[in-house]
Design a protein around this motif. Structure first.
Motif, PDB file in Angstrom:
ATOM      1  N   GLU A  78     -55.739   9.619  20.146  1.00  0.00           N
ATOM      2  CA  GLU A  78     -56.951  10.342  19.774  1.00  0.00           C
ATOM      3  C   GLU A  78     -57.338  10.165  18.308  1.00  0.00           C
ATOM      4  OE1 GLU A  78     -58.707  11.850  22.006  1.00  0.00           O
ATOM      5  OE2 GLU A  78     -57.275  11.718  23.656  1.00  0.00           O
ATOM      6  N   ALA A  79     -56.443   9.630  17.492  1.00  0.00           N
ATOM      7  CA  ALA A  79     -56.677   9.535  16.051  1.00  0.00           C
ATOM      8  C   ALA A  79     -57.772   8.523  15.707  1.00  0.00           C
ATOM      9  CB  ALA A  79     -55.392   9.165  15.331  1.00  0.00           C
ATOM     10  N   ASP A  80     -58.378   8.743  14.556  1.00  0.00           N
ATOM     11  CA  ASP A  80     -59.377   7.828  14.013  1.00  0.00           C
ATOM     12  C   ASP A  80     -58.785   6.882  12.972  1.00  0.00           C
ATOM     13  OD1 ASP A  80     -61.946   9.030  15.224  1.00  0.00           O
ATOM     14  OD2 ASP A  80     -60.968  10.762  14.305  1.00  0.00           O
ATOM     15  N   VAL A  81     -57.708   7.330  12.337  1.00  0.00           N
ATOM     16  CA  VAL A  81     -57.048   6.493  11.331  1.00  0.00           C
ATOM     17  C   VAL A  81     -55.545   6.711  11.431  1.00  0.00           C
ATOM     18  CG1 VAL A  81     -57.273   8.288   9.554  1.00  0.00           C
ATOM     19  CG2 VAL A  81     -56.931   5.899   8.863  1.00  0.00           C
ATOM     20  N   ALA A  82     -54.801   5.632  11.226  1.00  0.00           N
ATOM     21  CA  ALA A  82     -53.343   5.678  11.294  1.00  0.00           C
ATOM     22  C   ALA A  82     -52.757   5.345   9.929  1.00  0.00           C
ATOM     23  CB  ALA A  82     -52.827   4.694  12.340  1.00  0.00           C
ATOM     24  N   ILE A  83     -51.759   6.113   9.533  1.00  0.00           N
ATOM     25  CA  ILE A  83     -50.988   5.800   8.337  1.00  0.00           C
ATOM     26  C   ILE A  83     -49.774   5.004   8.807  1.00  0.00           C
ATOM     27  CG2 ILE A  83     -49.674   6.766   6.419  1.00  0.00           C
ATOM     28  CD1 ILE A  83     -51.565   9.195   6.549  1.00  0.00           C
ATOM     29  N   VAL A  84     -49.760   3.725   8.470  1.00  0.00           N
ATOM     30  CA  VAL A  84     -48.816   2.784   9.072  1.00  0.00           C
ATOM     31  C   VAL A  84     -47.857   2.236   8.014  1.00  0.00           C
ATOM     32  CG1 VAL A  84     -48.569   0.639  10.384  1.00  0.00           C
ATOM     33  CG2 VAL A  84     -50.556   2.117  10.765  1.00  0.00           C
TER      34      VAL A  84
ATOM     35  N   THR B 242     -59.868   1.741  15.305  1.00  0.00           N
ATOM     36  CA  THR B 242     -60.824   0.832  15.942  1.00  0.00           C
ATOM     37  C   THR B 242     -60.577  -0.623  15.540  1.00  0.00           C
ATOM     38  OG1 THR B 242     -62.374   1.247  14.117  1.00  0.00           O
ATOM     39  CG2 THR B 242     -62.640   2.563  16.125  1.00  0.00           C
ATOM     40  N   ALA B 243     -59.627  -0.847  14.632  1.00  0.00           N
ATOM     41  CA  ALA B 243     -59.341  -2.208  14.172  1.00  0.00           C
ATOM     42  C   ALA B 243     -58.822  -3.058  15.326  1.00  0.00           C
ATOM     43  CB  ALA B 243     -58.314  -2.178  13.044  1.00  0.00           C
ATOM     44  N   PRO B 244     -59.304  -4.296  15.454  1.00  0.00           N
ATOM     45  CA  PRO B 244     -58.771  -5.192  16.498  1.00  0.00           C
ATOM     46  C   PRO B 244     -57.259  -5.343  16.330  1.00  0.00           C
ATOM     47  CG  PRO B 244     -60.734  -6.129  15.485  1.00  0.00           C
ATOM     48  CD  PRO B 244     -60.354  -4.948  14.642  1.00  0.00           C
ATOM     49  N   GLY B 245     -56.531  -5.216  17.406  1.00  0.00           N
ATOM     50  CA  GLY B 245     -55.077  -5.332  17.338  1.00  0.00           C
ATOM     51  C   GLY B 245     -54.355  -4.000  17.291  1.00  0.00           C
ATOM     52  N   TYR B 246     -55.095  -2.896  17.152  1.00  0.00           N
ATOM     53  CA  TYR B 246     -54.487  -1.571  17.285  1.00  0.00           C
ATOM     54  C   TYR B 246     -54.574  -1.198  18.765  1.00  0.00           C
ATOM     55  CZ  TYR B 246     -53.586   3.456  16.661  1.00  0.00           C
ATOM     56  OH  TYR B 246     -53.061   4.733  16.742  1.00  0.00           O
ATOM     57  N   VAL B 247     -53.436  -1.166  19.431  1.00  0.00           N
ATOM     58  CA  VAL B 247     -53.418  -1.003  20.886  1.00  0.00           C
ATOM     59  C   VAL B 247     -52.527   0.173  21.268  1.00  0.00           C
ATOM     60  CG1 VAL B 247     -52.838  -2.091  23.090  1.00  0.00           C
ATOM     61  CG2 VAL B 247     -53.731  -3.489  21.197  1.00  0.00           C
ATOM     62  N   VAL B 248     -53.069   1.077  22.068  1.00  0.00           N
ATOM     63  CA  VAL B 248     -52.265   2.165  22.619  1.00  0.00           C
ATOM     64  C   VAL B 248     -51.493   1.609  23.810  1.00  0.00           C
ATOM     65  CG1 VAL B 248     -52.290   4.455  23.661  1.00  0.00           C
ATOM     66  CG2 VAL B 248     -53.928   3.889  21.853  1.00  0.00           C
TER      67      VAL B 248
END
Length: 377
Positions: A160-166, A187-193
């Motif tokens: 559900e998040a809009d931004v991830a601290i990675v 929403t960045a390409p390559g961020y996959v749940v």
């Protein structure tokens, strides 16, 4: 410790909200795995998603004691919602508030603190939990971009998040000093749940496996300095552990209140079971343990507000509160008898929700390790 008038007002406002907008829906959210998005929007309007962030950056500008009070009240209504709120405050907002530059704060912190965005914290990996320095996810510089590859596990709000601290390794030869931190739009390409975990409890809060498959982010996604990631990951341990300890208070209190209510209503041998000494003594012990835990949490929060180191005190609060909460919830089930084991009453759900508090934000044995090291200094 005596609360200020403002702190009492915050507590009372959150208590009213929790009773009206969380508790009545908690059972259905748990049963249907429903993410409480509307309730979170309402909490955002109350300033509960960025409570200690300065007003300059969209937050409420309050103290940690106020955050503790708010999380306890939210947890008393629904444990899953309190986890989302705790992560949002201590990690999603706390880290960019401390390490972000002005541009990052404008882009990410403001909407996070206002509740317009939700954030998640991506540190744990499938085979890396307590040993944060052993992560395998990598970030490689490619021109003016970073390319992230790896897998993160047990990520609260990961879907559900809009931004991830990675957190990712940028220099394999540097060990812990080779880990860096990034702000990654989901929403960045390559961020996959990859999947959503089926859990024992807190089913309204999604816990996801996140895959980073050649996930590209711009160079300015780097949070802090390159190689500073391990320090950043550990820097918010105090706030995170105080937050989890606070939710333990709320869930334990809800279980205690349910047990007291049931004990007054249920009759055996011609009188309410509350009047039987065995039950009354059990309730007395539950209430005493809860209040002892609350004082540990409040003490840690007061040290945090005073700007004093409190890693030991935060670990003590988290350790004691989480283990207390499981015992109190178990005792609440026992007082309910067979009805405590069925979904007609809330205590079985609260017990399931509270069990994980001894695991996340540092397992109980990690807390003991931290406390033991502090005693050796």
């Amino acid at each position: 410790m005596i609360l200020t008038q403002e702190q009492e007002m915050i507590r009372d406002a959150m208590r009213d909200f929790s009773r009206e907008r969380l508790a009545p829906f908690a059972e259905a959210w748990d049963r249907d795995h429903t993410f409480p998005r509307e309730a979170l929007k309402e909490l955002a309007e109350l300033g509960a998603l960025g409570m200690v962030v300065p007003e300059q950056w969209g937050g409420a500008g309050m103290d940690y004691m106020s955050l503790v009070l708010a999380i306890e009240e939210i947890a008393a209504g629904d444990g899953a919602t309190s986890t989302i709120v705790s992560v949002q405050n201590s990690l999603a907002c706390g880290i960019p508030n401390r390490y972000g530059n002005d541009a990052q704060k404008e882009q990410w912190l403001k909407p996070l603190a206002k509740g317009e965005m939700l954030g998640c914290f991506c540190l744990t990996e499938p085979h890396v939990g307590s040993d944060a320095g052993a992560i395998k996810t990598t970030a490689v510089k490619d021109g003016d971009e970073w390319v992230i590859n790896g897998v993160k596990q047990f990520i609260t709000t990961g879907r559900e998040a809009d931004v991830a601290i990675v957190f990712a390794v940028t220099d394999k030869a540097a060990g812990k000093k080779g880990i860096s931190c990034f702000l990654v739009p989901t929403t960045a390409p390559g961020y996959v749940v990859g999947r959503i975990e089926e859990k024992m409890g807190q089913k309204a809060s999604d816990t996801a496996q996140i895959l980073f498959e050649n996930c590209r982010v711009p160079a300015d996604a780097l949070l802090g300095e390159e190689g500073q990631g391990y320090k950043i990951a550990l820097s918010n341990l105090e706030a995170g552990r105080i937050g989890i300890a606070s939710q333990c208070l709320g869930m334990a209190r809800a279980a205690l209140e349910a047990a007291v209510k049931y004990a007054h209503e249920r009759e055996t041998f011609g009188k309410p079971i509350f009047e039987h000494q065995a039950v009354n003594f059990r309730l007395a012990d539950m209430a005493t343990q809860l209040e002892a835990a609350r004082q540990l949490v409040w003490h840690a929060a007061s040290l945090k507000d005073a700007g004093r180191p409190c890693l030991k005190e935060a670990s003590m609060a988290k350790l004691f509160a989480s283990e207390m909460a499981e015992k109190v919830c178990s005792d609440a089930i026992q007082i309910h008898g067979g009805y405590g084991y069925v979904t007609d009453f809330p205590v079985e759900r609260i017990y399931r929700d509270v069990r994980v508090c001894q695991i996340y934000e540092g397992a109980s044995d990690i807390q003991r390790l931290v406390i033991g090291r502090a005693l050796a200094d």
